[in-house]
Each structure stands twice: as C-alpha cells, then as structure tokens.
Design an enzyme around this catalytic site. Structure first.
Site, PDB file in Angstrom:
ATOM      1  N   TYR A  30       0.837  -1.207   0.000  1.00 17.16           N
ATOM      2  CA  TYR A  30       0.000   0.000   0.000  1.00 17.16           C
ATOM      3  C   TYR A  30       0.868   1.251   0.000  1.00 17.16           C
ATOM      4  CZ  TYR A  30      -3.892   3.100   1.275  1.00 17.16           C
ATOM      5  OH  TYR A  30      -4.847   4.101   1.301  1.00 17.16           O
ATOM      6  N   LYS A  76       1.148   4.237  -2.910  1.00 15.50           N
ATOM      7  CA  LYS A  76       0.761   5.640  -2.725  1.00 15.50           C
ATOM      8  C   LYS A  76       1.987   6.573  -2.849  1.00 15.50           C
ATOM      9  CE  LYS A  76      -3.744   5.078  -1.998  1.00 15.50           C
ATOM     10  NZ  LYS A  76      -4.795   5.597  -2.867  1.00 15.50           N
TER      11      LYS A  76
HETATM   12  N1  LIG Z   1     -10.401   4.513   4.468  1.00 19.26           N
HETATM   13  C1  LIG Z   1      -9.332   5.156   4.879  1.00 19.26           C
HETATM   14  O1  LIG Z   1      -9.112   5.309   6.102  1.00 19.26           O
HETATM   15  C2  LIG Z   1      -8.380   5.761   3.881  1.00 19.26           C
HETATM   16  C3  LIG Z   1      -7.293   6.482   4.368  1.00 19.26           C
HETATM   17  C4  LIG Z   1      -6.407   7.084   3.452  1.00 19.26           C
HETATM   18  C5  LIG Z   1      -6.631   6.957   2.092  1.00 19.26           C
HETATM   19  N2  LIG Z   1      -7.714   6.223   1.652  1.00 19.26           N
HETATM   20  C6  LIG Z   1      -7.893   6.146   0.196  1.00 19.26           C
HETATM   21  O2  LIG Z   1      -9.202   6.562  -0.146  1.00 19.26           O
HETATM   22  C7  LIG Z   1      -9.628   5.938  -1.365  1.00 19.26           C
HETATM   23  C8  LIG Z   1     -11.013   5.347  -1.166  1.00 19.26           C
HETATM   24  O3  LIG Z   1     -10.945   4.391  -0.132  1.00 19.26           O
HETATM   25  P1  LIG Z   1     -12.207   3.965   0.759  1.00 19.26           P
HETATM   26  O4  LIG Z   1     -11.792   4.064   2.160  1.00 19.26           O
HETATM   27  O5  LIG Z   1     -13.427   4.631   0.271  1.00 19.26           O
HETATM   28  O6  LIG Z   1     -12.225   2.390   0.388  1.00 19.26           O
HETATM   29  P2  LIG Z   1     -13.391   1.423  -0.099  1.00 19.26           P
HETATM   30  O7  LIG Z   1     -14.641   1.694   0.649  1.00 19.26           O
HETATM   31  O8  LIG Z   1     -12.788   0.062  -0.074  1.00 19.26           O
HETATM   32  O9  LIG Z   1     -13.626   1.895  -1.614  1.00 19.26           O
HETATM   33  C9  LIG Z   1     -12.673   1.660  -2.603  1.00 19.26           C
HETATM   34  C10 LIG Z   1     -13.302   2.026  -3.926  1.00 19.26           C
HETATM   35  O10 LIG Z   1     -12.355   1.776  -4.969  1.00 19.26           O
HETATM   36  C11 LIG Z   1     -13.014   1.001  -5.965  1.00 19.26           C
HETATM   37  N3  LIG Z   1     -12.108   0.218  -6.790  1.00 19.26           N
HETATM   38  C12 LIG Z   1     -11.120  -0.644  -6.425  1.00 19.26           C
HETATM   39  N4  LIG Z   1     -10.551  -1.177  -7.513  1.00 19.26           N
HETATM   40  C13 LIG Z   1     -11.176  -0.632  -8.600  1.00 19.26           C
HETATM   41  C14 LIG Z   1     -11.051  -0.783  -9.995  1.00 19.26           C
HETATM   42  N5  LIG Z   1     -10.158  -1.628 -10.534  1.00 19.26           N
HETATM   43  N6  LIG Z   1     -11.846  -0.047 -10.805  1.00 19.26           N
HETATM   44  C15 LIG Z   1     -12.767   0.802 -10.291  1.00 19.26           C
HETATM   45  N7  LIG Z   1     -12.952   0.968  -8.970  1.00 19.26           N
HETATM   46  C16 LIG Z   1     -12.167   0.253  -8.147  1.00 19.26           C
HETATM   47  C17 LIG Z   1     -13.956   0.109  -5.165  1.00 19.26           C
HETATM   48  O11 LIG Z   1     -14.902  -0.529  -6.001  1.00 19.26           O
HETATM   49  P3  LIG Z   1     -15.383  -2.058  -5.710  1.00 19.26           P
HETATM   50  O12 LIG Z   1     -16.466  -1.953  -4.670  1.00 19.26           O
HETATM   51  O13 LIG Z   1     -15.861  -2.532  -7.031  1.00 19.26           O
HETATM   52  O14 LIG Z   1     -14.192  -2.809  -5.202  1.00 19.26           O
HETATM   53  C18 LIG Z   1     -14.539   1.154  -4.232  1.00 19.26           C
HETATM   54  O15 LIG Z   1     -15.501   1.916  -4.892  1.00 19.26           O
HETATM   55  C19 LIG Z   1      -8.546   4.922  -1.709  1.00 19.26           C
HETATM   56  O16 LIG Z   1      -7.692   5.438  -2.699  1.00 19.26           O
HETATM   57  C20 LIG Z   1      -7.792   4.747  -0.396  1.00 19.26           C
HETATM   58  O17 LIG Z   1      -6.462   4.322  -0.573  1.00 19.26           O
HETATM   59  C21 LIG Z   1      -8.582   5.641   2.501  1.00 19.26           C
END
Ligand SMILES: NC(=O)c1ccc[n+]([C@@H]2O[C@H](COP(=O)([O-])OP(=O)(O)OC[C@H]3O[C@@H](n4cnc5c(N)ncnc54)[C@H](OP(=O)(O)O)[C@@H]3O)[C@@H](O)[C@H]2O)c1
Length: 247
Positions: A164, A168
C-alpha cells in the site's frame, strides 16, 4: 452557465461516494458516478436521487484499458468535456499478514496494488488530459495517504504495509511529475490524505467519516485559477484549513 463535468473513480461507496455527493450538491457541477459493477453504481445513483441529488452514471474499471476508453468516448460524446478528475479508486491489502514485513510481502499482491493505485491513475489521466488541454482547464485530485509521506515514515504509528505504501508513494511521485509537465497551464493536479475514515477499507474503528474525508477533495476539485499545483494536502478538517504535508 456551462456545468463543469466531474469524474470520480470508485464512487459507489466509501470516500468516492462522499466526494461525488458533495460535488454533485454544487449546482455548477455535473458528477458522473462510476463503478466497476453497474448495479453498484446505479444503486448509488438512486441513493443520491432519493436525496434530490442528480448525477449521471457510467461503468468504469480503472485497471481495464477498454473500460477507460469506453468511458472517455461516452463522456466526450455526451458532454464534450471533462473538468474534474478525482482518482479515488484504490485497494489496500494491509490486513494480509504477509504485509507486516518486506520479507514476507507477496510480489503478486504488490503488483496488483500498484496496478490499481498507480498505473490505473496514469491510464485514466492520460485519457482525460487531452480533453482538459483542449479547454486549458482541469482539476485533478489524487487520493493518497499520509502513510506515503517519506518524511514521516520512520516515526509514524502505521503498519509497515509495503504494498500500500509503495503504491501511494508512486501516486505521490506521479502527482509531482505531472504537475511539472503541466506548469504554466490551468490544469492543476494535487494529492491529499483524507485521514483514517469509517469505510470498508478503513473499518469501523476509524475516527472520521467519509464525508469528513471528502472535504479536501472538494476543495482541490474546485481550486480557483492559479491555485495549488503539485502539492500534498492534509485533510483540512483536522487543521481548519488547507495545509500542505511534507512529501
Ligand atoms: N479509508 C481510509 O481510512 C483511507 C485512508 C487514506 C486513504 N484512503 C484512500 O481513499 C480511497 C477510497 O478508499 P475507501 O476508504 O473509500 O475504500 P473502499 O470503501 O474500499 O472503496 C474503494 C473504492 O475503490 C473502488 N475500486 C477498487 N478497484 C477498482 C477498480 N479496478 N476499478 C474501479 N474501482 C475500483 C472500489 O470498487 P469495488 O467496490 O468494485 O471494489 C470502491 O468503490 C482509496 O484510494 C484509499 O487508498 C482511505
């Protein structure tokens, strides 16, 4: 008034949904919700519609070149422009036990993580940029994490998470390089860390909501001309304003 067209990757749930929702609440922005499974995206669009928030929808798997091409051809035909691209879709294999050490990390996992979190961002940005260049306007927001800050990596409390973090860090590097290439244009690209949020990825223990994490994305997606270029922002809510993080 010409509406700005915003693409948000992975926007049927989690942070992407929250960003799409907040952007779509602005009258001057037409949001295109995207998801790899059509039923997920259409359900998200319906949830927004139930709140009186109008969006458009198109399927998108960011790791699939044909899917990206189809989206861009459709958006070009339907709207003739893209003004805002939020690269939100991401994967995070940190909970896998092998991710606790560089000695055990599986290269297949690392490759798959790099493919979604970095290469797919390069792919969709390459597809969108000509549309932005045609009007010399664009706002690109790359969703990163403070776990990717090389400056603080030795002192932070996060797990090692090599796949990860390296993905990033790659995304941050891409942001800086793209900003260099876009110098002097009105296409602004920035990365930001949304903080630890209650999403499927962040889990229920996380202190913040996706709606809170979306605030900085909206700020960066609607930057004025001559706004920030090639910077790494913290989630604004934590600091009460836009604060740049060290790379
Ligand atoms: N949650 C945190 O605490 C956190 C902290 C820092 C950064 N982030 C970043 O925030 C972003 C969103 O994360 P989240 O927390 O909302 O996670 P999440 O709920 O797991 O959502 C991830 C999203 O990415 C989509 N995705 C993954 N692979 C894909 C692909 N090949 N094509 C199209 N869509 C795809 C997923 O779709 P599917 O449902 O189809 O898999 C889902 O809509 C990410 O970049 C993550 O690294 C999150």
């Amino acid at each position: 008034m010409t509406q700005k067209i915003a693409l948000v990757t992975g926007s049927h749930k989690g942070l992407g949904y929250a960003i799409a929702r907040k952007l779509a609440q602005q009258e001057e922005i037409q949001v295109i919700v995207t998801s790899r499974k059509e039923q997920d995206g259409l359900a998200a669009q319906q949830r927004l519609a139930a709140e009186g928030i109008q969006t458009d929808y198109h399927p998108l798997d960011v790791t699939n070149a044909e899917s990206v091409q189809q989206l861009i051809a459709w958006v070009q035909q339907t709207y003739g422009r893209v003004d805002i691209l939020v690269n939100n879709a991401g994967v995070n294999p940190t909970m896998q036990p092998e991710e606790a050490s560089l000695l055990t990390v599986q290269l297949e996992t690392m490759l798959a993580t790099l493919e979604t979190n970095v290469l797919a961002v390069v792919r969709i940005t390459q597809a969108v940029l000509p549309l932005m260049q045609a009007q010399n306007y664009g706002r690109i927001v790359n969703v990163s994490t403070e776990m990717a800050s090389l400056t603080t990596i030795n002192n932070d409390y996060y797990p090692l998470a090599p796949s990860y973090r390296l993905s990033k860090i790659g995304l941050n590097g891409f942001t800086v390089l793209l900003a260099k290439e876009l110098q002097g244009t009105n296409i602004l690209v920035n990365a930001y860390s949304p903080g630890w949020m209650k999403t499927d990825m962040g889990g229920s223990e996380a202190p913040f909501t996706a709606a809170e994490g979306a605030e900085t994305a909206v700020y960066l997606a609607t930057l004025p001309d001559h706004g920030a270029q090639g910077k790494f922002f913290a989630e604004m809510r934590k600091f009460g304003g836009a604060i740049a993080l060290a790379w």
